[in-house]
Design an enzyme around this catalytic site. Structure first.
Site, PDB file in Angstrom:
ATOM      1  N   CYS A  81       0.948  -1.205  -0.096  1.00  0.00           N
ATOM      2  CA  CYS A  81       0.192   0.091   0.113  1.00  0.00           C
ATOM      3  C   CYS A  81       0.882   1.384  -0.064  1.00  0.00           C
ATOM      4  CB  CYS A  81      -0.902  -0.089   1.115  1.00  0.00           C
ATOM      5  SG  CYS A  81      -0.160   0.100   2.851  1.00  0.00           S
TER       6      CYS A  81
ATOM      7  N   ASP B  68      -8.093   3.532   0.498  1.00  0.00           N
ATOM      8  CA  ASP B  68      -7.329   4.059   1.446  1.00  0.00           C
ATOM      9  C   ASP B  68      -8.104   4.517   2.627  1.00  0.00           C
ATOM     10  OD1 ASP B  68      -5.283   5.108   3.216  1.00  0.00           O
ATOM     11  OD2 ASP B  68      -4.415   6.425   1.671  1.00  0.00           O
TER      12      ASP B  68
ATOM     13  N   ASN C   5       2.279   1.601   4.288  1.00  0.00           N
ATOM     14  CA  ASN C   5       2.500   0.303   5.085  1.00  0.00           C
ATOM     15  C   ASN C   5       2.209   0.451   6.346  1.00  0.00           C
ATOM     16  OD1 ASN C   5       5.320  -1.710   5.755  1.00  0.00           O
ATOM     17  ND2 ASN C   5       3.383  -2.607   5.117  1.00  0.00           N
TER      18      ASN C   5
ATOM     19  N   CYS D 294      -1.676   0.832   7.269  1.00  0.00           N
ATOM     20  CA  CYS D 294      -3.089   0.673   7.562  1.00  0.00           C
ATOM     21  C   CYS D 294      -3.479  -0.683   6.429  1.00  0.00           C
ATOM     22  CB  CYS D 294      -3.935   1.823   6.981  1.00  0.00           C
ATOM     23  SG  CYS D 294      -3.695   3.187   7.699  1.00  0.00           S
ATOM     24  N   ARG D 295      -3.479  -0.673   5.116  1.00  0.00           N
ATOM     25  CA  ARG D 295      -3.891  -1.778   4.579  1.00  0.00           C
ATOM     26  C   ARG D 295      -3.029  -2.975   4.447  1.00  0.00           C
ATOM     27  NH1 ARG D 295      -5.321   1.724  -0.516  1.00  0.00           N
ATOM     28  NH2 ARG D 295      -3.331   2.924   0.407  1.00  0.00           N
ATOM     29  N   SER D 296      -1.799  -2.783   4.066  1.00  0.00           N
ATOM     30  CA  SER D 296      -0.952  -4.057   3.673  1.00  0.00           C
ATOM     31  C   SER D 296      -0.246  -4.992   4.943  1.00  0.00           C
ATOM     32  CB  SER D 296       0.364  -3.599   2.725  1.00  0.00           C
ATOM     33  OG  SER D 296       1.240  -2.644   3.712  1.00  0.00           O
TER      34      SER D 296
HETATM   35  P1  4NP Z   1      -1.934   2.760   4.045  1.00  0.00           P
HETATM   36  O1  4NP Z   1      -2.665   4.187   4.306  1.00  0.00           O
HETATM   37  O2  4NP Z   1      -1.210   3.038   2.618  1.00  0.00           O
HETATM   38  O3  4NP Z   1      -3.094   1.995   3.858  1.00  0.00           O
HETATM   39  O4  4NP Z   1      -0.966   2.367   4.938  1.00  0.00           O
HETATM   40  C1  4NP Z   1      -2.062   5.367   4.573  1.00  0.00           C
HETATM   41  C2  4NP Z   1      -1.182   5.645   5.665  1.00  0.00           C
HETATM   42  C3  4NP Z   1      -0.362   6.801   5.627  1.00  0.00           C
HETATM   43  C4  4NP Z   1      -0.646   7.826   4.654  1.00  0.00           C
HETATM   44  C5  4NP Z   1      -1.440   7.621   3.609  1.00  0.00           C
HETATM   45  C6  4NP Z   1      -2.008   6.454   3.584  1.00  0.00           C
HETATM   46  N1  4NP Z   1       0.048   8.980   4.818  1.00  0.00           N
HETATM   47  O5  4NP Z   1      -0.256   9.689   3.944  1.00  0.00           O
HETATM   48  O6  4NP Z   1       0.731   9.379   5.709  1.00  0.00           O
END
Ligand code: 4NP
Length: 156
Positions: free
Chosen positions: A8, A123, A11, A13-15
């Site tokens: 993702c 997201d 790294n 939240c989703r992955s």
């Molecule tokens: P992820 O979610 O890609 O599922 O881990 C996010 C985590 C952090 C951010 C964006 C999406 N950020 O912009 O910091």
């Protein structure tokens, strides 16, 4: 197939949640696969998952609190057989940094579950708790379809 990497953006939240859901489901199905997760950015390098992701996973009985974020590396493209991106932006970022000798098959995670009707795992970072629950639901379906696929391939 022996290995899957989940990707993702951050790294956190989703992955890491994908890794935990797949590990749980694969183990229950008796399938041994090496899994890991990474982000296309290093914004959160070394950090644990987002507290909302930890909470949503804990409602499922999964502990992702010990995961630590890392950025995807060039070596990942040969160390893993499949690399699954959560959304199209992640997929485009991956394709841009794919080395010439990449052996991994790179695709959207939800290509595993076309019946789900959504091709990207949204997201949840800027949303509420509901977004995290929806992520878990999507990941569960994708893991079930992978197990179906592996079962179908192993039958004589
Ligand atoms: P992820 O979610 O890609 O599922 O881990 C996010 C985590 C952090 C951010 C964006 C999406 N950020 O912009 O910091």
């Amino acid at each position: 197939m022996e290995s899957i990497l989940f990707i993702c953006l951050g790294n956190i939240c989703r992955s890491p949640t994908a890794k935990a859901v797949f590990d749980y489901k694969l183990q229950r199905a008796g399938v041994t696969l090496r899994t890991d997760s990474a982000g296309t950015t290093g914004y959160h390098q070394g950090s644990p998952p987002d507290p909302r992701a930890i909470h949503a996973a804990s409602e499922w009985g999964l502990d992702i609190s010990t995961e630590r974020a890392r950025i995807v590396t060039v070596e990942d493209f040969t160390r893993f057989e499949r690399i699954y991106a959560m959304d199209r932006s992640n997929l485009a970022d991956l394709r841009e940094r794919m080395p010439a000798d990449a052996s991994a098959q790179v695709d959207l995670l939800m290509s595993l579950a076309p019946d789900y009707g959504l091709d990207e795992v949204p997201d949840p970072y800027y949303g509420g708790e509901d977004g995290f629950r929806r992520v878990l639901d999507m990941l569960e379906t994708a893991a079930d379809r992978l197990i179906d696929e592996l079962g179908a391939r192993s039958r004589p």
